[in-house]
Write a protein that holds these residues in place. Structure first.
Motif, mmCIF file in Angstrom:
data_model
loop_
_atom_site.group_PDB
_atom_site.id
_atom_site.type_symbol
_atom_site.label_atom_id
_atom_site.label_comp_id
_atom_site.label_asym_id
_atom_site.label_seq_id
_atom_site.Cartn_x
_atom_site.Cartn_y
_atom_site.Cartn_z
ATOM 1 N N GLU A 95 0.812 -1.215 0.000
ATOM 2 C CA GLU A 95 0.000 0.000 0.000
ATOM 3 C C GLU A 95 0.849 1.270 0.000
ATOM 4 O O GLU A 95 0.301 2.376 -0.022
ATOM 5 C CB GLU A 95 -0.975 0.006 1.178
ATOM 6 C CG GLU A 95 -2.087 -1.023 1.050
ATOM 7 C CD GLU A 95 -3.194 -0.858 2.076
ATOM 8 O OE1 GLU A 95 -3.410 0.278 2.548
ATOM 9 O OE2 GLU A 95 -3.850 -1.871 2.414
ATOM 10 N N THR A 98 0.013 3.900 -2.481
ATOM 11 C CA THR A 98 -1.286 4.582 -2.397
ATOM 12 C C THR A 98 -1.226 5.810 -1.492
ATOM 13 O O THR A 98 -2.234 6.509 -1.352
ATOM 14 C CB THR A 98 -2.374 3.643 -1.847
ATOM 15 O OG1 THR A 98 -2.170 3.425 -0.431
ATOM 16 C CG2 THR A 98 -2.359 2.308 -2.574
ATOM 17 N N TYR A 99 -0.092 6.072 -0.904
ATOM 18 C CA TYR A 99 0.012 7.152 0.087
ATOM 19 C C TYR A 99 -0.551 8.472 -0.465
ATOM 20 O O TYR A 99 -0.144 8.933 -1.533
ATOM 21 C CB TYR A 99 1.473 7.354 0.505
ATOM 22 C CG TYR A 99 1.698 8.595 1.344
ATOM 23 C CD1 TYR A 99 1.203 8.686 2.635
ATOM 24 C CD2 TYR A 99 2.395 9.683 0.827
ATOM 25 C CE1 TYR A 99 1.399 9.823 3.400
ATOM 26 C CE2 TYR A 99 2.597 10.828 1.583
ATOM 27 C CZ TYR A 99 2.102 10.894 2.869
ATOM 28 O OH TYR A 99 2.281 12.031 3.612
ATOM 29 N N MET A 101 -3.304 9.159 -1.802
ATOM 30 C CA MET A 101 -4.199 9.056 -2.952
ATOM 31 C C MET A 101 -5.662 9.024 -2.496
ATOM 32 O O MET A 101 -5.953 8.737 -1.330
ATOM 33 C CB MET A 101 -3.895 7.783 -3.766
ATOM 34 C CG MET A 101 -2.479 7.698 -4.301
ATOM 35 S SD MET A 101 -2.152 8.918 -5.583
ATOM 36 C CE MET A 101 -0.565 8.350 -6.204
ATOM 37 N N ASP A 102 -6.585 9.292 -3.410
ATOM 38 C CA ASP A 102 -8.000 9.148 -3.108
ATOM 39 C C ASP A 102 -8.283 7.712 -2.693
ATOM 40 O O ASP A 102 -7.784 6.754 -3.294
ATOM 41 C CB ASP A 102 -8.851 9.494 -4.337
ATOM 42 C CG ASP A 102 -8.812 10.983 -4.674
ATOM 43 O OD1 ASP A 102 -8.373 11.772 -3.809
ATOM 44 O OD2 ASP A 102 -9.210 11.343 -5.793
ATOM 45 N N ASP A 103 -9.087 7.577 -1.639
ATOM 46 C CA ASP A 103 -9.507 6.274 -1.114
ATOM 47 C C ASP A 103 -8.375 5.478 -0.473
ATOM 48 O O ASP A 103 -8.557 4.302 -0.145
ATOM 49 C CB ASP A 103 -10.162 5.410 -2.212
ATOM 50 C CG ASP A 103 -11.415 6.059 -2.790
ATOM 51 O OD1 ASP A 103 -12.151 6.697 -2.015
ATOM 52 O OD2 ASP A 103 -11.628 5.937 -4.000
ATOM 53 N N SER A 104 -7.215 6.093 -0.271
ATOM 54 C CA SER A 104 -6.121 5.401 0.407
ATOM 55 C C SER A 104 -6.421 5.263 1.895
ATOM 56 O O SER A 104 -7.105 6.107 2.488
ATOM 57 C CB SER A 104 -4.816 6.180 0.220
ATOM 58 O OG SER A 104 -3.778 5.616 1.015
#
Length: 283
Positions: A95, A98-99, A101-104
């Motif tokens: 993950e 995803t830092y 990001m949207d929905d992270s």
């Protein structure tokens, strides 16, 4: 102590854990091209000592009732805590990308509703210690043996709400409360020591009735001794560890530049910083 907690305290050295936290924080910063990486690099040794020496927790059950609570009062340090949670196995390493990001599950400022292992939502500073006092009171009333750790910034020492919480903890003899102050001498308005009158920090806390220690926050041996001293203090009083840390610790070219509250890293410097860390991987 749970089996998983014991596994976190394996023969992997704290130095290797701190290295891993630094590396993961830089990887996340590279995703967004920004982040509070100066603080993350500086506090990595404190987090390594917290998660791989001091805390009782279960990586696969972050809401286990018997866990010690670790509160991040300084919400903008979330990148550092995510790195520690990934290193501990609470969050998966895949993950990292995803830092922010949207929905992270890893927003740029820490939010308890999004992230396993994130006990509180950090935003406006100065509230973490008050929440920690409430948690410690509740656990004490239930007869639990858990500790509440609260990581806060030196800038929060200028908040009135912090000192109200300090006095409340003393009044209620909260021996299950350990406050950790990251003293890197930087806040949004400039050096902490130029913002408000600070100095003689340990005696100040002692005057308020706390068991106080001040250590080099980038010296793992000193941190282990301080955390053990805080947890094993026989006095019925709250405990504080003031950790003097160096911004950007571990990446010399970042350490040496003019340091401010938000350290800017150029696009080509992320790989350079990671390469420097990889040149000396601790055992």
């Amino acid at each position: 102590m749970s089996e998983l907690t014991a596994n976190l305290r394996s023969n992997v050295s704290l130095a290797r854990r701190a290295w891993g936290i630094r590396r993961k924080a830089l990887q996340m910063g590279e995703v967004q091209g920004q982040g509070y990486v100066g603080q993350a690099l500086g506090v990595a040794d404190v987090l390594a000592t917290s998660y791989f020496h001091a805390l009782n927790l279960r990586a696969d059950d972050p809401e286990w009732e018997g866990r010690d609570r670790f509160l991040l009062s300084i919400g903008h340090y979330a990148i550092a805590l995510y790195a520690a949670l990934i290193e501990a196995g609470v969050l998966p390493e895949d993950e990292i990308g995803t830092y922010g990001m949207d929905d992270s599950r890893m927003p740029m400022s820490g939010m308890a509703s999004y992230t396993p292992g994130m006990e509180i939502t950090g935003g406006s500073l100065g509230h973490g210690l008050g929440i920690a006092v409430g948690m410690a009171l509740g656990l004490k009333a239930k007869g639990g043996d858990q500790f509440v750790y609260n990581l806060m910034s030196d800038g929060e020492l200028g908040e009135g709400s912090t000192w109200e919480a300090v006095m409340s903890a003393t009044q209620h003899r909260l021996s299950n409360l350990i406050c950790i102050v990251d003293f890197n001498n930087q806040q949004a308005d400039g050096p902490t020591r130029d913002a408000l009158a600070v100095g003689a920090e340990a005696p100040k806390w002692e005057a308020f009735g706390w068991h106080a220690q001040e250590v080099d926050g980038n010296d793992l041996d000193a941190l282990v001794a301080a955390f053990d001293g805080a947890r094993n203090c026989p006095d019925a009083k709250p405990r504080v560890i003031i950790c003097n840390t160096k911004m950007c610790k571990g990446v010399p070219f970042l350490e040496e530049r003019e340091i401010t509250h938000f350290v800017r890293v150029e696009p080509d410097e992320w790989t350079r910083a990671l390469d420097i860390l990889d040149e000396e991987v601790p055992a």
